[in-house]
Motif scaffolding. Sequence first.
Motif, PDB file in Angstrom:
ATOM      1  N   UNK A 158      66.041   2.818 -59.824  1.00  0.00           N
ATOM      2  CA  UNK A 158      66.779   2.602 -58.570  1.00  0.00           C
ATOM      3  C   UNK A 158      65.893   2.987 -57.385  1.00  0.00           C
ATOM      4  N   UNK A 159      65.237   4.124 -57.493  1.00  0.00           N
ATOM      5  CA  UNK A 159      64.348   4.571 -56.416  1.00  0.00           C
ATOM      6  C   UNK A 159      63.204   3.605 -56.188  1.00  0.00           C
ATOM      7  N   UNK A 160      62.661   3.052 -57.275  1.00  0.00           N
ATOM      8  CA  UNK A 160      61.548   2.126 -57.146  1.00  0.00           C
ATOM      9  C   UNK A 160      61.947   0.877 -56.386  1.00  0.00           C
ATOM     10  N   UNK A 161      63.085   0.296 -56.703  1.00  0.00           N
ATOM     11  CA  UNK A 161      63.498  -0.923 -56.014  1.00  0.00           C
ATOM     12  C   UNK A 161      63.729  -0.659 -54.530  1.00  0.00           C
ATOM     13  N   UNK A 162      64.329   0.472 -54.204  1.00  0.00           N
ATOM     14  CA  UNK A 162      64.519   0.825 -52.800  1.00  0.00           C
ATOM     15  C   UNK A 162      63.199   0.990 -52.083  1.00  0.00           C
ATOM     16  N   UNK A 163      62.253   1.655 -52.738  1.00  0.00           N
ATOM     17  CA  UNK A 163      60.922   1.827 -52.153  1.00  0.00           C
ATOM     18  C   UNK A 163      60.269   0.482 -51.865  1.00  0.00           C
ATOM     19  N   UNK A 164      60.338  -0.437 -52.811  1.00  0.00           N
ATOM     20  CA  UNK A 164      59.710  -1.747 -52.636  1.00  0.00           C
ATOM     21  C   UNK A 164      60.350  -2.532 -51.499  1.00  0.00           C
ATOM     22  N   UNK A 165      61.665  -2.401 -51.353  1.00  0.00           N
ATOM     23  CA  UNK A 165      62.347  -3.121 -50.272  1.00  0.00           C
ATOM     24  C   UNK A 165      61.928  -2.585 -48.904  1.00  0.00           C
ATOM     25  N   UNK A 166      61.802  -1.275 -48.792  1.00  0.00           N
ATOM     26  CA  UNK A 166      61.330  -0.693 -47.531  1.00  0.00           C
ATOM     27  C   UNK A 166      59.881  -1.105 -47.263  1.00  0.00           C
ATOM     28  N   UNK A 167      59.062  -1.049 -48.295  1.00  0.00           N
ATOM     29  CA  UNK A 167      57.653  -1.405 -48.141  1.00  0.00           C
ATOM     30  C   UNK A 167      57.500  -2.844 -47.668  1.00  0.00           C
ATOM     31  N   UNK A 168      58.291  -3.724 -48.222  1.00  0.00           N
ATOM     32  CA  UNK A 168      58.228  -5.133 -47.822  1.00  0.00           C
ATOM     33  C   UNK A 168      58.575  -5.292 -46.340  1.00  0.00           C
ATOM     34  N   UNK A 169      59.573  -4.561 -45.883  1.00  0.00           N
ATOM     35  CA  UNK A 169      59.957  -4.625 -44.470  1.00  0.00           C
ATOM     36  C   UNK A 169      58.837  -4.114 -43.576  1.00  0.00           C
ATOM     37  N   UNK A 170      58.148  -3.080 -44.017  1.00  0.00           N
ATOM     38  CA  UNK A 170      57.094  -2.477 -43.203  1.00  0.00           C
ATOM     39  C   UNK A 170      55.810  -3.303 -43.184  1.00  0.00           C
ATOM     40  N   UNK A 171      55.712  -4.263 -44.098  1.00  0.00           N
ATOM     41  CA  UNK A 171      54.511  -5.093 -44.170  1.00  0.00           C
ATOM     42  C   UNK A 171      54.707  -6.452 -43.513  1.00  0.00           C
ATOM     43  N   UNK A 172      55.711  -6.559 -42.657  1.00  0.00           N
ATOM     44  CA  UNK A 172      55.945  -7.845 -41.990  1.00  0.00           C
ATOM     45  C   UNK A 172      54.794  -8.232 -41.058  1.00  0.00           C
ATOM     46  N   UNK A 173      53.975  -7.245 -40.691  1.00  0.00           N
ATOM     47  CA  UNK A 173      52.815  -7.549 -39.848  1.00  0.00           C
ATOM     48  C   UNK A 173      51.641  -8.074 -40.657  1.00  0.00           C
ATOM     49  N   UNK A 174      51.792  -8.136 -41.990  1.00  0.00           N
ATOM     50  CA  UNK A 174      50.705  -8.569 -42.874  1.00  0.00           C
ATOM     51  C   UNK A 174      51.217  -9.681 -43.788  1.00  0.00           C
TER      52      UNK A 174
END
Length: 304
Positions: A158-174
């Motif tokens: 559960x923690x991993x999926x949440x982490x990946x979703x946040x990471x994806x949002x933060x990489x919108x500049x890339x």
Amino acid sequence: MGESATVVITGASSGIGRATARLYADDGARLVLAGRDAGTLEAVAAECRDRGARVVAVPTDVSSEADVDRLAETAVEHFGGIDVWVGNASLYSFGTFEQTPSEVFDRLVEVNLLGQVYGARAALRVFRRQGRGVLVSVASVYSRITSPLVSPYVTSKFGLLGFLEVLRMELRDAPDIHVCAVLPATIDTPIHQHAANYTGRPVRPLPPVADPVRVARAIVRVSRRPRRLTQVGRVQSLFVYARALAPAVYEPVVARVYVALALKGGSMPEASGNVFRADREATGVTGGWRVLPWLRRGPGRRGR
């Protein structure tokens, strides 16, 4: 991603990781393989070299950020960069939360969640310099559903999926750096033989049990055509919708069904499986559960 891509795979010693390494090797990728046991890892590397791949084997404990950093550095030193990072290393245990020793719970979270975090951090340093790259994290259908007896695994996924979703949002500049999650259901790998067991009974995986090559193909596919989330195993994936639509019904039903199907008759001594040390005995791609799933001896054969 071309055929000569450089691919890092953690958890490459067996199961999904080994199957994925084979597929990339067949495509001519340059492989950097990671796992805890050097001997087993070198056997996988030799197998991939026989398929025509250039391979470097790097013994790695993904719960050590220093080890993971060294893994990334080795990939860059040998092949000049990293095109795909496949975070696949994972541990498993059976037992209620109260039965599971705290050190076992903590170890699963360290490997299954923090190991992925360390991998993402190391990969992103390289991806940022390159301006591109694909991070593929192997999560689980347990990133979206729950059942009894697997609390540390569910917590970590559960923690991993949440982490990946946040990471994806933060990489919108890339836009050329992609984050992909692959969510397998029950897969026929040695993870069940490797698992710690504190239930006092032999344990078996929940049917239906899917071929690990299906997951490996999904990993390769999303590394070429990135998708945010890919589930493998249609039947068990239906539970995702059942939990979302009717949680009050889902919880008591799944609790009863899971215990009835997962626990076999007889007794089994407590054992920590491969949680604290690598298991050299069960290192194939499959665990044999699709052949004789109801006759196989459950996990947790030996003590720590």
